[in-house]
Design a protein around this motif. Structure first.
Motif, mmCIF file in Angstrom:
data_model
loop_
_atom_site.group_PDB
_atom_site.id
_atom_site.type_symbol
_atom_site.label_atom_id
_atom_site.label_comp_id
_atom_site.label_asym_id
_atom_site.label_seq_id
_atom_site.Cartn_x
_atom_site.Cartn_y
_atom_site.Cartn_z
ATOM 1 N N LEU A 1 2.353 -24.710 13.767
ATOM 2 C CA LEU A 1 2.011 -23.532 12.991
ATOM 3 C C LEU A 1 2.165 -22.255 13.809
ATOM 4 C CD1 LEU A 1 0.969 -22.132 10.456
ATOM 5 C CD2 LEU A 1 -1.374 -22.659 11.185
ATOM 6 N N PRO A 2 1.678 -22.196 15.072
ATOM 7 C CA PRO A 2 1.886 -20.972 15.854
ATOM 8 C C PRO A 2 3.362 -20.606 16.009
ATOM 9 C CG PRO A 2 0.178 -22.303 16.880
ATOM 10 C CD PRO A 2 0.787 -23.137 15.785
ATOM 11 N N GLN A 3 4.221 -21.594 16.144
ATOM 12 C CA GLN A 3 5.650 -21.306 16.249
ATOM 13 C C GLN A 3 6.197 -20.712 14.958
ATOM 14 O OE1 GLN A 3 6.808 -25.284 17.495
ATOM 15 N NE2 GLN A 3 7.447 -24.511 19.510
ATOM 16 N N LEU A 4 5.719 -21.213 13.830
ATOM 17 C CA LEU A 4 6.175 -20.707 12.537
ATOM 18 C C LEU A 4 5.639 -19.304 12.257
ATOM 19 C CD1 LEU A 4 5.703 -24.007 10.509
ATOM 20 C CD2 LEU A 4 7.887 -22.890 10.958
ATOM 21 N N LEU A 5 4.522 -18.962 12.884
ATOM 22 C CA LEU A 5 3.936 -17.636 12.705
ATOM 23 C C LEU A 5 4.528 -16.607 13.658
ATOM 24 C CD1 LEU A 5 0.124 -18.548 12.380
ATOM 25 C CD2 LEU A 5 1.673 -17.877 10.531
ATOM 26 N N GLU A 6 5.208 -17.082 14.688
ATOM 27 C CA GLU A 6 5.705 -16.194 15.734
ATOM 28 C C GLU A 6 6.618 -15.101 15.166
ATOM 29 O OE1 GLU A 6 7.953 -16.546 20.085
ATOM 30 O OE2 GLU A 6 7.335 -18.354 18.987
ATOM 31 N N GLY A 7 6.328 -13.849 15.524
ATOM 32 C CA GLY A 7 7.147 -12.722 15.099
ATOM 33 C C GLY A 7 6.851 -12.244 13.692
ATOM 34 N N LYS A 8 5.865 -12.834 13.023
ATOM 35 C CA LYS A 8 5.526 -12.453 11.646
ATOM 36 C C LYS A 8 4.187 -11.719 11.612
ATOM 37 C CE LYS A 8 9.164 -14.755 10.460
ATOM 38 N NZ LYS A 8 10.420 -14.026 10.136
ATOM 39 N N LYS A 9 4.029 -10.859 10.634
ATOM 40 C CA LYS A 9 2.746 -10.187 10.427
ATOM 41 C C LYS A 9 1.881 -10.964 9.448
ATOM 42 C CE LYS A 9 4.194 -5.437 11.430
ATOM 43 N NZ LYS A 9 4.284 -4.050 10.912
ATOM 44 N N TYR A 10 2.512 -11.443 8.377
ATOM 45 C CA TYR A 10 1.790 -12.218 7.370
ATOM 46 C C TYR A 10 2.692 -13.328 6.859
ATOM 47 C CZ TYR A 10 -1.412 -8.304 7.496
ATOM 48 O OH TYR A 10 -2.302 -7.346 7.923
ATOM 49 N N VAL A 11 2.096 -14.493 6.636
ATOM 50 C CA VAL A 11 2.852 -15.654 6.169
ATOM 51 C C VAL A 11 2.089 -16.326 5.039
ATOM 52 C CG1 VAL A 11 3.715 -17.954 6.768
ATOM 53 C CG2 VAL A 11 3.997 -16.058 8.376
ATOM 54 N N LEU A 12 2.802 -16.611 3.961
ATOM 55 C CA LEU A 12 2.214 -17.339 2.838
ATOM 56 C C LEU A 12 2.408 -18.833 3.062
ATOM 57 C CD1 LEU A 12 0.917 -16.873 -0.032
ATOM 58 C CD2 LEU A 12 3.220 -17.293 -0.943
ATOM 59 N N LEU A 13 1.303 -19.567 3.188
ATOM 60 C CA LEU A 13 1.350 -21.025 3.321
ATOM 61 C C LEU A 13 1.233 -21.593 1.913
ATOM 62 C CD1 LEU A 13 1.394 -23.526 5.146
ATOM 63 C CD2 LEU A 13 -1.091 -23.315 5.373
ATOM 64 N N ASP A 14 2.334 -22.150 1.427
ATOM 65 C CA ASP A 14 2.456 -22.525 0.013
ATOM 66 C C ASP A 14 2.596 -24.038 -0.134
ATOM 67 O OD1 ASP A 14 2.963 -22.677 -2.680
ATOM 68 O OD2 ASP A 14 4.943 -21.747 -2.588
ATOM 69 N N PHE A 15 1.537 -24.688 -0.648
ATOM 70 C CA PHE A 15 1.589 -26.120 -0.945
ATOM 71 C C PHE A 15 2.087 -26.277 -2.381
ATOM 72 C CE2 PHE A 15 -1.551 -25.823 2.443
ATOM 73 C CZ PHE A 15 -1.168 -26.862 3.282
ATOM 74 N N TRP A 16 3.156 -27.051 -2.554
ATOM 75 C CA TRP A 16 3.778 -27.166 -3.869
ATOM 76 C C TRP A 16 4.410 -28.549 -4.015
ATOM 77 C CZ3 TRP A 16 9.327 -26.956 -4.977
ATOM 78 C CH2 TRP A 16 10.115 -27.053 -3.816
ATOM 79 N N ALA A 17 5.111 -28.780 -5.130
ATOM 80 C CA ALA A 17 5.831 -30.034 -5.351
ATOM 81 C C ALA A 17 6.961 -29.785 -6.338
ATOM 82 C CB ALA A 17 4.897 -31.121 -5.888
#
Length: 390
Positions: free
Chosen positions: A273-289
């Motif tokens: 998760l920290p790697q996916l957040l790197e360089g971003k200000k805000y991130v939408l974590l979207d659980f879907w199917a």
């Protein structure tokens, strides 16, 4: 919690590896001796705690000649399901640190998705708590008879409700048949609430209260806080008391740190998760199917916000709960999703996702700044506009 009405319309309803024919005993724990006709040799059977979560087996054994034994020890009172691994169908009873005998038979057929589905016809002897659970379940099952009786008595009215539309339906709603149907439904669901709620309330001081609530209802949310607060401290601290508390006040509340996880990208490399957040200000974590209509209906809105703010530091992490990876990949292609997407039911389990869509908005440090409706539709647009205006 699902309403009683939706519950009925939906059709409501250790850590110990042993081998068959073992003669071991455990004076401090449980011993289960079973003879089940219809189980092929080498069938792996398991004991799995019955909760609203996906639970790991706490005991398993291999059946030979339909016979097997399980031993172990439990510290909490819980309902378990005896089941064949990777199949549907369970025999439910309360696991106690006593010697229990199970005798009966099973029949098997394939479910709609091809998975074997076992029907258990067996008796559990030696467990006093299981006997009491059966008495509670009998009272609940009596409601099914009342439900069927109501439908039979109002059969014509139900059929008209399903067949009529528009003005004809509105005209039917002014008839005596419709009034009777509504009155009968109200009486039935009042009876359901009084029966199930009464059993829970009568046992609010012991583990039985939370246990029965878990058995009777499909899930819990903040609207069930009053029910939980009525329980005694003993009940709250029981196995099912703790489980219900986690559902009412789940992980992932605004102001909390999002739980870290690892996912595997298309290149086979793991990402945190920290790697996916790197360089971003805000991130939408979207659980879907892929099969979730509301999830896919929301995608155009997310795309619009992504296009508007991606150059300002906004991104999305899609976490699919699909069991069929091909269906997930097909949906990603069809929707032309540009942001990182992963298929990981395990991450959904970590966040105790009960239904999709489930969404969280995270800041660069992984703190949850918004969730739920505030992250969907007009709510997402308003929240991002507020955040990026700062």
């Amino acid at each position: 919690m699902k309403t009683i009405k939706s519950l009925f319309f939906a059709g409501v309803m250790g850590c110990f590896l042993t081998t068959a024919l073992s003669c071991a005993t455990n004076s401090k724990g449980f011993v289960i001796n079973a003879v089940i006709e219809g189980l092929p040799d080498s069938t792996l059977v398991q004991l799995v705690p019955m909760t609203h979560d996906k639970e790991e087996a706490i005991a398993e054994a291999v059946a030979i000649g339909g016979k097997f034994q399980m031993t172990g020890e439990v510290t909490d009172t819980m309902v378990v399901g005896l089941m064949v691994k990777d199949s549907y169908g369970t025999l439910r009873f309360i696991l106690e640190n006593v010697e229990t005998t199970i005798n009966g038979k099973v029949s098997v057929k394939n479910a709609w998705d091809g998975t074997p589905s076992y029907e258990w016809d067996a008796t559990v002897e030696g467990s006093p708590l299981s006997k009491k659970l059966k008495e509670f379940q009998t009272r609940r099952d009596e409601l099914d008879g009342l439900y069927e009786k109501m439908h039979v008595e109002n059969k014509d009215a139900y059929e008209k409700m399903q067949s009529l539309k528009g003005a004809e339906l509105e005209a039917f709603k002014k008839t005596e048949a419709y009034d009777k149907l509504m009155a009968d439904e109200k009486k039935f669901f009042n009876t359901v609430n009084e029966t199930l709620g009464g059993m829970i309330n009568d046992n609010k001081d012991t583990f039985w209260g939370p246990l029965l609530a878990m058995q009777f209802y499909n899930f819990f949310n903040s609207s069930n806080a009053d029910m939980f607060n009525q329980f005694s401290e003993t009940a709250k601290n029981s196995f099912y008391g703790r489980k219900i508390k986690e559902e009412i006040w789940p992980v992932g509340q605004v102001g909390e740190q999002a739980k870290e996880f690892r996912v595997t990208g298309d290149d086979g490399k793991e990402l945190t998760l920290p790697q996916l957040l790197e360089g971003k200000k805000y991130v939408l974590l979207d659980f879907w199917a892929s099969w979730c209509g509301p999830c896919r209906k929301e995608i155009p809105n997310v795309k619009a916000q992504y296009a508007k703010y991606k150059d300002m530091g906004f991104s999305v992490i899609g976490i699919s709960i699909d069991k069929d990876e091909k269906a997930w990949k097909k949906a990603v292609t069809e929707e032309q999703l540009e942001w990182p997407n992963f298929c990981s039911p395990a991450v959904a389990d970590l966040y105790k996702v009960k239904a999709v869509p489930t969404v969280y908005l995270l800041d660069a440090q992984g703190n949850i700044v918004a969730q739920g409706d505030e992250c969907r539709g007009d709510g997402l647009a308003a929240k991002l506009a507020e955040l990026f205006a700062k």
